[in-house]
Design a protein around this motif. Sequence first.
Motif, PDB file in Angstrom:
ATOM      1  N   ASP A   1     -32.730  21.500  19.781  1.00 54.79           N
ATOM      2  CA  ASP A   1     -32.722  22.965  19.671  1.00 54.79           C
ATOM      3  C   ASP A   1     -32.068  23.354  18.352  1.00 54.79           C
ATOM      4  N   ILE A   2     -32.869  23.926  17.466  1.00 58.73           N
ATOM      5  CA  ILE A   2     -32.374  24.329  16.151  1.00 58.73           C
ATOM      6  C   ILE A   2     -32.056  25.820  16.179  1.00 58.73           C
ATOM      7  N   LYS A   3     -30.844  26.154  15.790  1.00 61.13           N
ATOM      8  CA  LYS A   3     -30.340  27.524  15.847  1.00 61.13           C
ATOM      9  C   LYS A   3     -31.300  28.518  15.187  1.00 61.13           C
ATOM     10  N   ASN A   4     -31.587  29.585  15.912  1.00 64.54           N
ATOM     11  CA  ASN A   4     -32.433  30.696  15.450  1.00 64.54           C
ATOM     12  C   ASN A   4     -33.906  30.328  15.263  1.00 64.54           C
ATOM     13  N   LEU A   5     -34.277  29.094  15.600  1.00 62.55           N
ATOM     14  CA  LEU A   5     -35.671  28.689  15.454  1.00 62.55           C
ATOM     15  C   LEU A   5     -36.311  28.339  16.791  1.00 62.55           C
ATOM     16  N   GLY A   6     -35.673  27.437  17.536  1.00 63.08           N
ATOM     17  CA  GLY A   6     -36.242  27.054  18.826  1.00 63.08           C
ATOM     18  C   GLY A   6     -36.197  25.559  19.030  1.00 63.08           C
TER      19      GLY A   6
END
Length: 284
Positions: free
Chosen positions: A270-275
């Motif tokens: 899970d990459i912050k602000n991306l998904g």
Amino acid sequence: GYMETFYTEQKVLRGNSQAKFDYGKCFNYFKNTGQKINKTVLKSFYTDGQYMNRAIYSNTRTSTGRMTIASGPQILTAPKEIRQFIRPSSSSTMIAQADFISLEPRLGRILAGGNPDKDVYETIGKNVFNDKLNRDQVKKALLPAIYGAGHRTLSALLPHGMKAKNVINELRNYLNFNKIVSEKREELQTNGAMKNYFGRSITPSSDRDTVIYNNWLQSSAVSVALLGFNQLLEKLPYAVSLFLIHDALIFEFPKNKEKEVKDFLNNGADIKNLGNFPMSYLPM
């Protein structure tokens, strides 16, 4: 805004360990099969003991941040077959490869405001082309859409009545291609450089639409991959990084932890602000 991401990238790039390697079997394999391999690349894997030199990576030698190897085994330019000669350090450990699944098209769709399914290509075939294109056709169509190459090959693959130009335009609409290129070209004209999603400065080799777009997307994808691998190594502290191959990681871990590793990769990073970015698992 790129500094924090940059430090995490360097942590991953510098955090790999020496890998055990069977150079004798590797040498004989390429000698006996006749498969071509650059002699300098082969020699970079040489070890007179059991362990190779550690691969030293850099992502500052290219404009987009795509990694290169400064010294050590040249795995980025070696044939894939060479990976089969990497050995576990003990009988209780094993080696596997983690790959991001369709990283660049997935990221491209996310940055265009979408939320793609695990299989990006099947989703595009269904939602954009009403199942008139299969997975392989969509995958090949994305090459000219993103990178500007392969128009003729695509035309030969498409069903009768479908034009390559129309397919490419549909895919570019799906990726918000024209809007992104327009914004990045304006950045270039104003600042002499443009930034990827994470704030890294990029100077593309030309101002062609496809060069602007793929440099921006590739650079952003490099950061996503390294951030994802950082998560893997932090959440699975027993995992030891051996090699990075762009959006793939070769790593070693205890055999009794295989289920945990598979579960993590299946759930994705899970990459912050991306998904979410799922990964595949390949034991070696």
